[in-house]
Design a protein around this motif. Sequence first.
Motif, PDB file in Angstrom:
ATOM      1  N   ILE A  81     146.747  20.679 -32.362  1.00  0.00           N
ATOM      2  CA  ILE A  81     147.384  19.762 -31.417  1.00  0.00           C
ATOM      3  C   ILE A  81     146.439  19.423 -30.278  1.00  0.00           C
ATOM      4  N   THR A  97     149.331  12.420 -32.533  1.00  0.00           N
ATOM      5  CA  THR A  97     150.435  13.208 -31.976  1.00  0.00           C
ATOM      6  C   THR A  97     151.391  12.364 -31.136  1.00  0.00           C
ATOM      7  N   SER A 103     154.261  15.110 -35.238  1.00  0.00           N
ATOM      8  CA  SER A 103     154.900  16.145 -34.423  1.00  0.00           C
ATOM      9  C   SER A 103     156.155  16.697 -35.084  1.00  0.00           C
TER      10      SER A 103
END
Length: 225
Positions: A81, A97, A103
């Motif tokens: 991430i 993301t 996500s």
Amino acid sequence: MMNNLFSIFDPSTNLFNLSLNWISTFIGLMFIPYSFWFIPNRHFMMWKFISSKLHKEFKMLLGNNKFNGSTFIFISLFFFILCNNFLGLFPYIFTSTSHLNISLSLSLTLWLSFMIYGWINNSQHMFIHMIPQGTPTILMPFMVLIESISNIIRPSTLAVRLTANMIAGHLLLTLLSNTGNNMSFYLLSILIIIQILLLMLESAVAIIQAYVISILSTLYSSEVN
């Protein structure tokens, strides 16, 4: 010309009708230090320092019922991430993301694995966890309902938290940059300073969001043991 304010986040780059935007997800692999191929340098030492700190913290959060090597799942999630959030700050790099495709896939996969493992191996503990200690008998059905709903929405809250924070910063940077065409030199210099400050803020947000998602995933994992 944008048809929608959020169209800047839509995948648009393609080659032979194949989307190339999601290739940016794999660019983070370039930042992984190859310790077995090169002499350890500052990059490798920093990577190792961050990994060891995260390992100690996740190990403490998981408690005594953890499996060996279970912390590396969340360390890998943190770096994945982090790389995607940070790379999205560079020009012409797609921020994966900022979409629920990435996500929600991450959060839903982790949540389902935790739930399946918990209900199969620790079903009694999962039932006990639905009713907090000291709850009156008359409120027990309502507490079970509330705890069940809060448990079900966990993957969506993780995904929306990450996506919303990524979209908000990028959208603010885009809106401010579009206003610079008709500005004077004095106002344009102020705008550039504001953009630099916002970019520094977004860099901090990229690190914080990766840390928050990995910490919350670790806490959700510790509840099923």
